[in-house]
Design an enzyme around this catalytic site. Structure first.
Site, mmCIF file in Angstrom:
data_model
loop_
_atom_site.group_PDB
_atom_site.id
_atom_site.type_symbol
_atom_site.label_atom_id
_atom_site.label_comp_id
_atom_site.label_asym_id
_atom_site.label_seq_id
_atom_site.Cartn_x
_atom_site.Cartn_y
_atom_site.Cartn_z
ATOM 1 C CB SER A 1 19.815 -28.004 2.654
ATOM 2 O OG SER A 1 18.812 -28.197 1.679
ATOM 3 C CG HIS B 1 20.127 -22.223 1.076
ATOM 4 N ND1 HIS B 1 19.144 -22.276 0.502
ATOM 5 C CD2 HIS B 1 20.619 -23.764 0.532
ATOM 6 C CE1 HIS B 1 18.520 -23.343 0.125
ATOM 7 N NE2 HIS B 1 19.408 -24.343 0.050
ATOM 8 C CD GLN C 1 17.732 -24.650 3.071
ATOM 9 O OE1 GLN C 1 18.452 -25.845 3.725
ATOM 10 N NE2 GLN C 1 16.918 -25.147 2.440
ATOM 11 C CD GLU C 2 14.072 -22.524 1.429
ATOM 12 O OE1 GLU C 2 13.263 -22.165 1.207
ATOM 13 O OE2 GLU C 2 14.603 -23.533 1.273
ATOM 14 C CD GLU D 1 16.859 -21.558 -1.881
ATOM 15 O OE1 GLU D 1 15.212 -20.898 -1.608
ATOM 16 O OE2 GLU D 1 16.080 -23.041 -1.978
ATOM 17 C CG ASP E 1 13.071 -25.610 3.627
ATOM 18 O OD1 ASP E 1 12.632 -27.060 5.281
ATOM 19 O OD2 ASP E 1 13.529 -25.976 3.041
ATOM 20 C CD GLU F 1 10.602 -27.375 2.117
ATOM 21 O OE1 GLU F 1 9.642 -26.069 1.712
ATOM 22 O OE2 GLU F 1 11.178 -27.782 2.002
ATOM 23 C CG ASP G 1 13.197 -31.105 1.268
ATOM 24 O OD1 ASP G 1 12.757 -31.513 0.195
ATOM 25 O OD2 ASP G 1 13.594 -29.776 0.638
ATOM 26 C CE LYS H 1 13.939 -28.992 -2.769
ATOM 27 N NZ LYS H 1 14.955 -29.482 -1.437
ATOM 28 C CG HIS I 1 13.495 -22.721 -5.677
ATOM 29 N ND1 HIS I 1 13.782 -21.558 -5.949
ATOM 30 C CD2 HIS I 1 12.880 -23.490 -4.415
ATOM 31 C CE1 HIS I 1 13.364 -21.486 -5.012
ATOM 32 N NE2 HIS I 1 13.076 -22.077 -4.174
ATOM 33 N NE ARG I 2 16.480 -29.288 -4.285
ATOM 34 C CZ ARG I 2 17.524 -30.398 -4.507
ATOM 35 N NH1 ARG I 2 17.108 -31.617 -4.739
ATOM 36 N NH2 ARG I 2 18.157 -30.872 -2.962
ATOM 37 C CB SER I 3 19.620 -24.095 -2.999
ATOM 38 O OG SER I 3 20.495 -24.799 -3.054
ATOM 39 C CE LYS J 1 11.420 -25.016 -0.680
ATOM 40 N NZ LYS J 1 12.003 -24.340 0.016
HETATM 41 C C1 LIG Z 1 15.753 -25.528 -1.813
HETATM 42 C C2 LIG Z 1 15.873 -26.348 -1.258
HETATM 43 O O1 LIG Z 1 17.327 -26.453 -1.199
HETATM 44 P P1 LIG Z 1 18.341 -27.275 -1.641
HETATM 45 O O2 LIG Z 1 18.118 -27.476 -3.413
HETATM 46 O O3 LIG Z 1 19.697 -26.577 -1.168
HETATM 47 O O4 LIG Z 1 18.049 -28.951 -1.145
HETATM 48 C C3 LIG Z 1 15.203 -27.167 -0.098
HETATM 49 O O5 LIG Z 1 15.500 -27.449 0.892
HETATM 50 O O6 LIG Z 1 13.613 -26.806 -0.292
HETATM 51 MG MG LIG Z 2 13.732 -27.870 1.663
#
Ligand SMILES: C=C(OP(=O)(O)O)C(=O)O
Ligand SMILES: [Mg+2]
Length: 398
Positions: free
Chosen positions: A42, A146, A154-155, A196, A232, A273, A300, A325, A353-355, A376
């Site tokens: 995303s 995800h 998403q989270e 994730e 998120d 988020e 983000d 990130k 992190h990233r997904s 995170k």
């Molecule tokens: C970790 C995330 O997902 P993605 O790495 O897919 O952007 C996020 O959106 O915060």
């Molecule tokens: Mg995010």
């Protein structure tokens, strides 16, 4: 001397089975660092550009390596990252790829730390770092980009804000993850997992709120410290033609703000988020005005770890928190500058992190080295526990 002697780039696999860039950096004093780029699903519209891994390697070998090998000291992170920018020559690393840039940037930092015989967090942050450890936010239920056929949000993130140590916090998030599995199984809901490692059950958002609330409350009572939860929403992914599109209906911007504020109050959310679209700086400011004193509102996709976008958010009052990130912006220097600009203005950083991830642990050191209050990085799964276990080691050492 920590002059970079040699850089090797190669393709390796990430946790989704896609190829990504890994870098090895060696120095004159025998220092060595290895790091790999993560990858988002995303992704924000304004992120630095990730190229196909093979193309990124070819272009970085041609343009960046001659400016680094035998030219720059690995311990001088600003010089390493300036050379990467010079080699690329664009605003968004579209020439050499942010995946090549961030892998080299992180590997050089590790080589600099190794050359000096200090842990990476101390190389990045100095001798006093390691006392204030970040609180880990752990993804426990998710969907969106995800996982298919799961929640629209998403989270859902366990947030052990009262944990006395990182160790307690990491174990608490794992316990919440486990409790959610029991709750889902008790209702006969399939326990699929998303990218994730969070559960990705075929349930609606309203049900997920109740399950995460029940699990965090139960584990909090058992462990004796506060565990809240957060979200998120990755709202840019829901945003279509001016509205937020959910499976059960469409919300205008005003309705989305009202919905988020209601959820913050009903569930005492400690963290939200990306509650709004990635270009809606003013709507973000309206939401932050309304609930910013009660919860963290974290940008983000809004900021993409970019100091110019963060400055716009600071000027407008769009949020009280930023997600960091390193691969969104391409270098550690840019990522740490964003953390520091935020800190000067009371904006709390969440290093993320990233997904799509690898076993690389650099972000654990960035969070500690830059004194970020939160990290995170998931809850379970090898590429997630790699970072969490590194945090445990750092906590034990510091
Ligand atoms: C970790 C995330 O997902 P993605 O790495 O897919 O952007 C996020 O959106 O915060
Ligand atoms: Mg995010």
């Amino acid at each position: 001397m920590t002059r970079i002697t040699d850089i090797e780039l190669r393709r390796v696999l990430d946790s989704r089975g896609n190829t990504t860039v890994e870098a090895d950096v060696a120095t004159t004093s025998g220092g060595f660092g290895r790091a790999a780029a993560p990858s988002g699903a995303s992704t924000g519209e304004h992120e630095a550009i990730e190229l196909d891994a093979a193309d990124a390697i070819e272009r970085a070998e041609e343009a960046a390596l001659p400016l680094l090998e035998s030219e720059v000291d690995a311990e001088d992170q600003r010089a390493v990252d300036a050379a990467l920018h010079e080699a690329d020559g664009t605003e968004n690393f579209s020439e050499i790829g942010a995946n090549a840039a961030v892998a080299i940037s992180m590997a050089a930092a590790k080589a600099g730390a190794d050359s000096n015989g200090v842990p990476l967090y101390r190389h990045l942050g100095g001798t006093f770092r390691g006392q204030d450890m970040p609180t880990p936010l752990g993804n426990v239920i998710g969907g969106g980009e995800h996982a298919a056929e799961a929640t629209n949000i998403q989270e859902f993130l366990s947030a052990p804000v009262g944990a006395p140590s990182v160790e307690d916090a990491v174990l608490a998030n794992a316990a919440v993850h486990d409790r959610i599995k029991e709750l889902l199984q008790a209702e006969g809901v399939p326990t699929n997992k998303g990218d994730e490692g969070a559960w990705a059950p075929p349930i609606g958002d309203a049900k997920a709120f109740d399950i995460v609330d029940e699990a965090t409350t139960a584990v909090s009572e058992e462990l004796g410290f506060e565990i809240g939860f957060g979200l998120d929403m990755a709202a840019a992914e829901l945003y279509e033609d001016g509205d937020y599109v959910y499976d059960d209906g469409v919300k205008s911007t005003a309705e989305q703000i009202e919905y988020v504020a209601e959820m913050v109050r009903e569930y005492n959310l400690v963290y939200v988020e990306d509650p709004l679209d990635e270009n809606a700086f003013e709507a973000w400011a309206d939401l932050t005005d309304e609930v910013g004193s009660e919860t963290m509102i974290c940008g983000d996709d809004l900021y993409v770890t970019n100091v110019s976008r963060l400055q716009e958010g600071i000027d407008l009052g769009s949020s009280n928190s930023i997600l960091i990130k390193p691969n969104q912006i391409g270098t550690l220097t840019d990522a740490v500058d964003a953390i520091e600009l935020g800190a000067e203005h009371g904006i709390e950083s969440v290093v993320s992190h990233r997904s799509g991830e690898t076993e690389d642990t650099t972000i654990a050191h960035v969070a500690v080295g830059a004194a970020a209050p939160f990290i995170k990085t998931g809850t379970v799964g090898g590429e997630r526990t790699a970072k969490l276990n590194e945090l445990l080691r750092i906590e034990g050492q510091a």
